[in-house]
Design a protein around this motif. Structure first.
Motif, PDB file in Angstrom:
ATOM      1  N   LEU A  50      -7.422 129.879  63.819  1.00 40.16           N
ATOM      2  CA  LEU A  50      -6.702 128.946  64.033  1.00 40.16           C
ATOM      3  C   LEU A  50      -7.096 127.749  65.131  1.00 40.16           C
ATOM      4  O   LEU A  50      -7.666 128.190  66.006  1.00 40.16           O
ATOM      5  N   PRO A  51      -6.745 126.610  64.970  1.00 38.00           N
ATOM      6  CA  PRO A  51      -7.273 125.409  65.404  1.00 38.00           C
ATOM      7  C   PRO A  51      -6.262 125.276  66.666  1.00 38.00           C
ATOM      8  O   PRO A  51      -5.279 125.995  66.928  1.00 38.00           O
ATOM      9  N   HIS A  52      -6.859 124.429  67.681  1.00 33.93           N
ATOM     10  CA  HIS A  52      -6.427 124.046  68.697  1.00 33.93           C
ATOM     11  C   HIS A  52      -5.284 122.942  68.739  1.00 33.93           C
ATOM     12  O   HIS A  52      -5.517 121.861  69.228  1.00 33.93           O
ATOM     13  N   CYS A  53      -3.928 123.217  67.939  1.00 34.08           N
ATOM     14  CA  CYS A  53      -3.303 122.407  68.070  1.00 34.08           C
ATOM     15  C   CYS A  53      -1.676 122.733  68.287  1.00 34.08           C
ATOM     16  O   CYS A  53      -1.203 123.519  67.515  1.00 34.08           O
ATOM     17  N   ALA A  54      -1.383 122.632  69.749  1.00 30.68           N
ATOM     18  CA  ALA A  54      -0.190 123.195  70.353  1.00 30.68           C
ATOM     19  C   ALA A  54       0.888 122.829  69.469  1.00 30.68           C
ATOM     20  O   ALA A  54       1.948 123.718  69.346  1.00 30.68           O
ATOM     21  N   ASP A  55       1.110 121.580  69.035  1.00 34.41           N
ATOM     22  CA  ASP A  55       2.331 121.115  68.426  1.00 34.41           C
ATOM     23  C   ASP A  55       2.482 121.740  67.124  1.00 34.41           C
ATOM     24  O   ASP A  55       3.597 121.724  66.524  1.00 34.41           O
ATOM     25  N   LEU A  56       1.563 122.255  66.356  1.00 35.82           N
ATOM     26  CA  LEU A  56       1.523 123.002  65.198  1.00 35.82           C
ATOM     27  C   LEU A  56       2.096 124.445  65.400  1.00 35.82           C
ATOM     28  O   LEU A  56       2.144 125.113  64.217  1.00 35.82           O
ATOM     29  N   ALA A  57       1.928 125.079  66.428  1.00 33.20           N
ATOM     30  CA  ALA A  57       2.326 126.335  66.668  1.00 33.20           C
ATOM     31  C   ALA A  57       3.438 127.030  65.963  1.00 33.20           C
ATOM     32  O   ALA A  57       3.395 127.893  65.167  1.00 33.20           O
ATOM     33  N   PRO A  58       4.736 126.399  65.863  1.00 33.16           N
ATOM     34  CA  PRO A  58       5.825 127.055  65.406  1.00 33.16           C
ATOM     35  C   PRO A  58       5.419 126.996  63.770  1.00 33.16           C
ATOM     36  O   PRO A  58       5.913 127.993  62.981  1.00 33.16           O
ATOM     37  N   ASP A  59       4.978 125.939  63.141  1.00 37.49           N
ATOM     38  CA  ASP A  59       4.571 126.125  61.896  1.00 37.49           C
ATOM     39  C   ASP A  59       3.498 126.933  61.577  1.00 37.49           C
ATOM     40  O   ASP A  59       3.491 127.665  60.392  1.00 37.49           O
ATOM     41  N   ILE A  60       2.522 127.307  62.273  1.00 33.50           N
ATOM     42  CA  ILE A  60       1.390 128.277  62.041  1.00 33.50           C
ATOM     43  C   ILE A  60       1.951 129.689  62.148  1.00 33.50           C
ATOM     44  O   ILE A  60       1.834 130.446  61.152  1.00 33.50           O
ATOM     45  N   LEU A  61       2.841 129.885  63.045  1.00 35.04           N
ATOM     46  CA  LEU A  61       3.370 131.342  63.278  1.00 35.04           C
ATOM     47  C   LEU A  61       4.359 131.541  62.182  1.00 35.04           C
ATOM     48  O   LEU A  61       4.443 132.786  61.953  1.00 35.04           O
ATOM     49  N   ALA A  62       4.900 130.482  61.558  1.00 34.69           N
ATOM     50  CA  ALA A  62       5.839 130.877  60.371  1.00 34.69           C
ATOM     51  C   ALA A  62       5.111 131.424  59.224  1.00 34.69           C
ATOM     52  O   ALA A  62       5.839 132.112  58.577  1.00 34.69           O
ATOM     53  N   ASP A  84      -2.168 127.641  94.470  1.00 37.69           N
ATOM     54  CA  ASP A  84      -2.271 126.359  95.104  1.00 37.69           C
ATOM     55  C   ASP A  84      -3.830 125.886  95.177  1.00 37.69           C
ATOM     56  O   ASP A  84      -4.249 124.791  95.536  1.00 37.69           O
ATOM     57  N   THR A  85      -4.728 126.744  94.908  1.00 39.26           N
ATOM     58  CA  THR A  85      -6.033 126.447  94.782  1.00 39.26           C
ATOM     59  C   THR A  85      -6.810 127.162  93.676  1.00 39.26           C
ATOM     60  O   THR A  85      -6.292 127.954  92.786  1.00 39.26           O
ATOM     61  N   ARG A  86      -7.857 126.554  93.429  1.00 44.29           N
ATOM     62  CA  ARG A  86      -8.664 126.910  92.221  1.00 44.29           C
ATOM     63  C   ARG A  86      -9.971 127.493  92.813  1.00 44.29           C
ATOM     64  O   ARG A  86     -10.959 126.529  93.277  1.00 44.29           O
ATOM     65  N   HIS A  87     -10.609 128.544  92.286  1.00 40.50           N
ATOM     66  CA  HIS A  87     -12.007 129.201  92.786  1.00 40.50           C
ATOM     67  C   HIS A  87     -12.752 128.397  92.093  1.00 40.50           C
ATOM     68  O   HIS A  87     -12.823 127.860  91.126  1.00 40.50           O
ATOM     69  N   ALA A  88     -14.020 128.257  93.156  1.00 42.04           N
ATOM     70  CA  ALA A  88     -15.128 127.482  92.279  1.00 42.04           C
ATOM     71  C   ALA A  88     -15.816 128.045  91.129  1.00 42.04           C
ATOM     72  O   ALA A  88     -16.435 127.389  90.407  1.00 42.04           O
ATOM     73  N   THR A  89     -15.632 129.354  90.839  1.00 45.49           N
ATOM     74  CA  THR A  89     -16.055 129.621  89.722  1.00 45.49           C
ATOM     75  C   THR A  89     -15.270 129.341  88.132  1.00 45.49           C
ATOM     76  O   THR A  89     -15.776 129.805  87.054  1.00 45.49           O
ATOM     77  N   VAL A  90     -13.949 129.092  88.502  1.00 42.89           N
ATOM     78  CA  VAL A  90     -12.949 128.762  87.406  1.00 42.89           C
ATOM     79  C   VAL A  90     -13.474 127.569  86.570  1.00 42.89           C
ATOM     80  O   VAL A  90     -13.774 126.519  86.803  1.00 42.89           O
ATOM     81  N   THR A  91     -13.626 127.810  85.372  1.00 40.69           N
ATOM     82  CA  THR A  91     -13.805 127.106  84.052  1.00 40.69           C
ATOM     83  C   THR A  91     -12.769 126.732  83.104  1.00 40.69           C
ATOM     84  O   THR A  91     -12.331 127.917  82.821  1.00 40.69           O
ATOM     85  N   LEU A  92     -12.370 125.565  82.731  1.00 35.49           N
ATOM     86  CA  LEU A  92     -11.154 125.248  81.890  1.00 35.49           C
ATOM     87  C   LEU A  92     -11.478 124.860  80.672  1.00 35.49           C
ATOM     88  O   LEU A  92     -12.513 123.991  80.409  1.00 35.49           O
ATOM     89  N   LYS A  93     -10.747 125.143  79.754  1.00 38.02           N
ATOM     90  CA  LYS A  93     -10.618 124.496  78.366  1.00 38.02           C
ATOM     91  C   LYS A  93      -9.188 124.110  78.145  1.00 38.02           C
ATOM     92  O   LYS A  93      -8.606 124.974  77.239  1.00 38.02           O
ATOM     93  N   SER A  94      -8.751 123.146  78.486  1.00 38.40           N
ATOM     94  CA  SER A  94      -7.321 122.820  78.523  1.00 38.40           C
ATOM     95  C   SER A  94      -6.663 122.719  77.146  1.00 38.40           C
ATOM     96  O   SER A  94      -5.509 123.224  77.245  1.00 38.40           O
ATOM     97  N   ASP A  95      -7.387 122.203  76.198  1.00 36.85           N
ATOM     98  CA  ASP A  95      -6.901 122.103  74.848  1.00 36.85           C
ATOM     99  C   ASP A  95      -6.474 123.306  74.136  1.00 36.85           C
ATOM    100  O   ASP A  95      -5.572 123.927  73.411  1.00 36.85           O
TER     101      ASP A  95
END
Length: 243
Positions: A50-62, A84-95
């Motif tokens: 599955l790709p990282h396409c949040a807007d397609l989630a309903p169609d994918i799940l269907a 309220d805070t983010r630890h220094a070790t936290v790494t994000l992949k927002s998409d």
């Protein structure tokens, strides 16, 4: 679905590419260890990435019968669970998080069988209103080495499974040996319940008691280091194939 084998969506990891060269590609790319997909296929499902396409989630799940949310070397944004805070070790992949959160919430709403693995378990907790420990070594005195030094296809420690839970019924065990590759953990499970813990008290599995199969495990059962690991995937596929 028309196939006798249920179609199981499996979320991908991603990397931005290496413009200077030397990596897989100069351009953004998806990636996933093949044992995630092999575990689904070996249990009787048809895995689909599955790709990282949040807007397609309903169609994918269907089009899916079940969902596996995989792990990866990144973290859920602490802002998503009110920190309220983010630890220094936290790494994000927002998409990736945005897409996986849309898929997870959609699967829960549909009562679609869902298995969250490692970071996928943490995301499941957040989707259900829970919160996370941002860095185990700083938050839990005397914690086990949850980023185990030995290879991931070997056990790192044991977990105790709560009697009477879905996980207990699926694994047919009260205690199992698991691998361990995480620096964060579930602090509070939200609407879920805790169904396994490590000897140091770290949450190792959660499940939603009001869903057919909504399970998150902190370890990596796709490595199949125990019979219990295989039973988890078998139960996911069996539930996904039933109506």
């Amino acid at each position: 679905m028309s196939s006798s084998r249920p179609l199981i969506g499996v979320t991908l990891d991603s990397e931005p590419g290496t413009p200077q060269g030397g990596g897989y590609s100069r351009y953004p790319w998806y990636a996933l260890r093949r044992n995630y997909l092999d575990a689904v296929a070996d249990a009787g499902g048809i895995p689909v990435a599955l790709p990282h396409c949040a807007d397609l989630a309903p169609d994918i799940l269907a089009r899916l019968d079940g969902l596996v949310v995989t792990g990866g070397a990144f973290d859920v944004d602490p802002a998503l669970y009110g920190a309220d805070t983010r630890h220094a070790t936290v790494t994000l992949k927002s998409d990736r998080t945005r897409a996986e959160l849309a898929l997870t919430r959609g699967a829960i709403a549909r009562d679609m069988p869902l298995l969250g693995i490692c970071g996928g378990q943490q995301l499941l907790a957040v989707a259900l209103g829970g919160s996370l420990v941002q860095h185990i070594p700083d938050a839990i005195p005397g914690a086990l080495p949850h980023e185990q030094p030995n290879p991931r296809h070997e056990a790192g420690h044991q977990v105790a499974i709560t009697p009477g839970t879905l996980l207990a019924r699926v694994t047919q065990a009260a205690r199992i040996a698991v691998n361990s590759a995480h620096h964060q953990a579930v602090r509070t499970p939200g609407e879920a319940i805790v169904c396994a813990i490590a000897p140091d008290g770290v949450v190792e599995a959660i499940e939603h008691p009001a869903r057919r199969f909504c399970l998150g495990v902190q370890w990596h059962p796709e490595f199949a280091i125990s019979v219990a690991d295989r039973r988890i995937f078998a139960a996911l596929i069996e539930t996904s194939g039933s109506r």
